[in-house]
Write an enzyme that holds these catalytic residues in place. Structure first.
Site, short mmCIF file in Angstrom:
data_model
loop_
_atom_site.label_atom_id
_atom_site.label_comp_id
_atom_site.label_asym_id
_atom_site.label_seq_id
_atom_site.Cartn_x
_atom_site.Cartn_y
_atom_site.Cartn_z
N ASP A 1 35.73 30.03 46.10
CA ASP A 1 35.45 30.25 44.68
C ASP A 1 36.74 30.79 44.05
O ASP A 1 37.03 31.98 44.12
CB ASP A 1 34.30 31.25 44.53
CG ASP A 1 34.07 31.61 43.07
OD1 ASP A 1 33.09 32.32 42.77
OD2 ASP A 1 34.88 31.17 42.20
N LYS B 1 37.73 29.53 34.09
CA LYS B 1 38.65 30.44 33.38
C LYS B 1 39.94 29.75 32.91
O LYS B 1 39.95 29.03 31.92
CB LYS B 1 38.93 31.67 34.25
CG LYS B 1 37.63 32.49 34.52
CD LYS B 1 37.88 33.76 35.27
CE LYS B 1 36.58 34.37 35.76
NZ LYS B 1 35.93 35.25 34.82
N TYR C 1 31.18 37.92 43.75
CA TYR C 1 30.31 37.43 42.68
C TYR C 1 30.71 35.99 42.39
O TYR C 1 31.89 35.69 42.24
CB TYR C 1 30.47 38.30 41.43
CG TYR C 1 29.75 37.79 40.21
CD1 TYR C 1 30.46 37.27 39.12
CD2 TYR C 1 28.36 37.82 40.12
CE1 TYR C 1 29.80 36.81 37.98
CE2 TYR C 1 27.69 37.35 38.99
CZ TYR C 1 28.42 36.85 37.92
OH TYR C 1 27.78 36.39 36.81
P1 KE4 Z 1 31.15 32.24 34.61
O1 KE4 Z 1 29.78 31.61 34.82
O2 KE4 Z 1 31.04 33.64 34.04
O3 KE4 Z 1 32.09 31.33 33.81
O4 KE4 Z 1 31.86 32.36 36.03
C1 KE4 Z 1 31.19 33.06 37.04
C2 KE4 Z 1 32.20 33.52 38.07
C3 KE4 Z 1 32.31 32.81 39.26
N1 KE4 Z 1 33.20 33.17 40.21
C4 KE4 Z 1 34.03 34.23 40.02
C5 KE4 Z 1 35.01 34.58 41.10
C6 KE4 Z 1 33.97 34.99 38.83
O5 KE4 Z 1 34.79 36.05 38.66
C7 KE4 Z 1 33.04 34.63 37.83
C8 KE4 Z 1 32.90 35.40 36.54
N2 KE4 Z 1 33.69 36.57 36.42
C9 KE4 Z 1 33.16 37.62 35.56
C10 KE4 Z 1 34.05 38.86 35.61
N3 KE4 Z 1 34.63 39.15 36.83
C11 KE4 Z 1 32.97 37.13 34.17
C12 KE4 Z 1 32.73 38.20 33.15
C13 KE4 Z 1 31.30 38.21 32.67
O6 KE4 Z 1 30.38 38.03 33.50
O7 KE4 Z 1 31.13 38.42 31.45
#
Ligand code: KE4
Length: 429
Positions: free
Chosen positions: A241, A269, A146
């Site tokens: 990523d 993060k 993801y």
């Molecule tokens: P954000 O747009 O949520 O800041 O980041 C997206 C993203 C991109 N790449 C990786 C590897 C990620 O894990 C994420 C977002 N992670 C999720 C949980 N695994 C965020 C939690 C949520 O969607 O509320």
């Protein structure tokens, strides 16, 4: 001990009147587990406290950013100090340079960086860089990874032989994913097949070098090196990523740990210390395509926000301290070792994948090495396990397909208490 959450339930009902599903991000809705979400009123160190005053040892860690735990005194002080000088300038400020320099100093693959407000923006922009830089359109992503919710990344593997991504969400036109090819994690052959067919048209390959979004899945030894070799051979860009793994697995993230140097890195993060920050970076040559140096456009009103930068700087300063990661990894290994013994003790069909301060307990009789094996996990069993933990003062991420995060704020007694509750959960399964 009775675990009552009437105030959270009331808040959830009110939230659902004004916010879709009562939350601002779907996974928080507890849709993958039983019950309704607890609403948090306060956090401190390793603890979350909900609206009804229930205290939880927290292993969500805001989905990764809080490697120091909640309300770290230095991060809070930095945020308070920064906010007393303004919340947003709409003009550059020194702290943007400070954080950029810290990131660049830790990741040799990055000469120049661009801050964004989320991981999604970081990965979206990284793909645009790959396409602009190579003049090509196709990208490869992997099943189970993801990268945020950009249209062309919301794809699931085409059925059967088709390798094109089909939209995994309504609202994404098929044309938007027609240039997204889907390969299998840890399956070099599935990548080679795509390159054989589309090689000269592939702008980039994007991957979570350690997957965290199908639960924690580790790359096979040769897999990442294989990606590095084949992208180099075809002139495609390798995009790591590291939104989750960046500064989580060490100061040089997964690329440092596995010694594979990507062309573009996405971050998020931890570099925001709990405030909204994402970033993407690469060599000066590649990044020179990005406006205002180059023609590729990308922008953001609050990118490089001074308060977020201050939080990120304070966060990174502390994790750069000697032995920070060793101590965290030792604590995690101890906990995972005990969990494995409990799995054996209760003869559970479960196993743990862990790395650094991340782990997932898969309710699955086989080792999870890719999306297909991850999907064989017993999500119903996970849901029951999650609820037992919650009722006993421990909160894990509310989904089988996420990573547990340990922070430097987790004490030995937190871990002992957690293990007692995990045993209670295993016994009840
Ligand atoms: P954000 O747009 O949520 O800041 O980041 C997206 C993203 C991109 N790449 C990786 C590897 C990620 O894990 C994420 C977002 N992670 C999720 C949980 N695994 C965020 C939690 C949520 O969607 O509320």
């Amino acid at each position: 001990m009775s675990h009552k959450t009437p105030k959270s339930e009331k808040l959830f009902n009110e939230a659902k009147k004004y916010m879709v599903g009562g939350v601002n991000s779907p996974v928080r809705s507890f849709s993958a587990v039983e019950g309704s979400p607890v609403f948090i009123s306060k956090a401190k160190g390793s603890k979350l406290i909900d609206a009804d005053g229930n205290k939880y040892i927290d292993y969500i860690g805001s989905w990764g950013p809080l490697i120091l735990g909640h309300t770290d005194k230095d991060v809070v002080k930095a945020v308070q100090k920064a906010s007393s000088s303004g919340t947003s300038y709409g003009a550059p400020c020194k702290d943007e340079i400070t954080l950029a320099k810290m990131v660049v100093s830790c990741l040799p693959s990055i000469d120049k960086i661009r801050m964004t407000n989320s991981g999604t923006e970081a990965t979206m922009s990284a793909i645009r860089v790959a396409r602009a830089y190579t003049g090509r359109d196709y990208i490869i992503k992997f099943e189970g990874c993801y990268h945020g919710h950009a249209d062309y990344l919301l794809v699931k593997a085409g059925s059967g032989a088709t390798t094109f991504g089909n939209p995994s969400s309504p609202g994404v036109p098929a044309s938007f994913t027609s240039k997204t090819l889907v390969a299998k994690y840890n399956d070099t052959e599935s990548v080679e097949k795509l390159f054989k067919k589309y090689g000269e048209k592939i702008a980039g390959v994007i991957i979570e070098p350690v997957a965290g979004n199908m639960g924690v899945v580790l790359p096979d030894k040769a897999f990442l090196r294989g990606l590095r070799a084949i992208t180099r051979q075809y002139g495609s860009l390798l995009i790591f990523d590291e939104v989750m793994t960046g500064f989580r697995l060490g100061l040089s993230g997964a690329q440092g740990l596995f010694r594979v140097r990507p062309d573009i890195t996405c971050l998020g993060k931890i570099i925001g210390g709990g405030l909204p920050v994402g970033a993407y970076g690469a060599s000066s040559k590649i990044m020179s395509i990005v406006s205002p140096e180059g023609p590729m456009y990308q922008a953001g009103t609050l990118s490089g926000n001074p308060i977020a930068m201050a939080a990120g700087i304070a966060n990174l300063k502390k994790i750069m301290k000697k032995d920070f990661y060793n101590k965290l990894a030792k604590r995690t290994d101890l906990m995972v070792g005990e969990i494995n013994s409990l799995i054996d003790k209760y003869g559970l069909e479960a196993n743990v994948t862990s790395i650094g301060s991340m782990f997932t307990i898969f309710f699955n009789k086989e080792k999870v090495t890719d999306y297909k094996s991850a999907l064989k996990s017993d999500t119903e069993k996970f849901s029951r396990f999650f609820s037992i933990l919650l009722k006993n003062g421990v909160i894990f991420p509310p989904s089988q397909f996420e990573s547990v995060f340990i922070s430097s704020a987790h004490t030995n007694s937190d871990i002992e208490k957690t293990l007692d509750v995990v045993e209670k959960g295993f016994k009840a399964l």
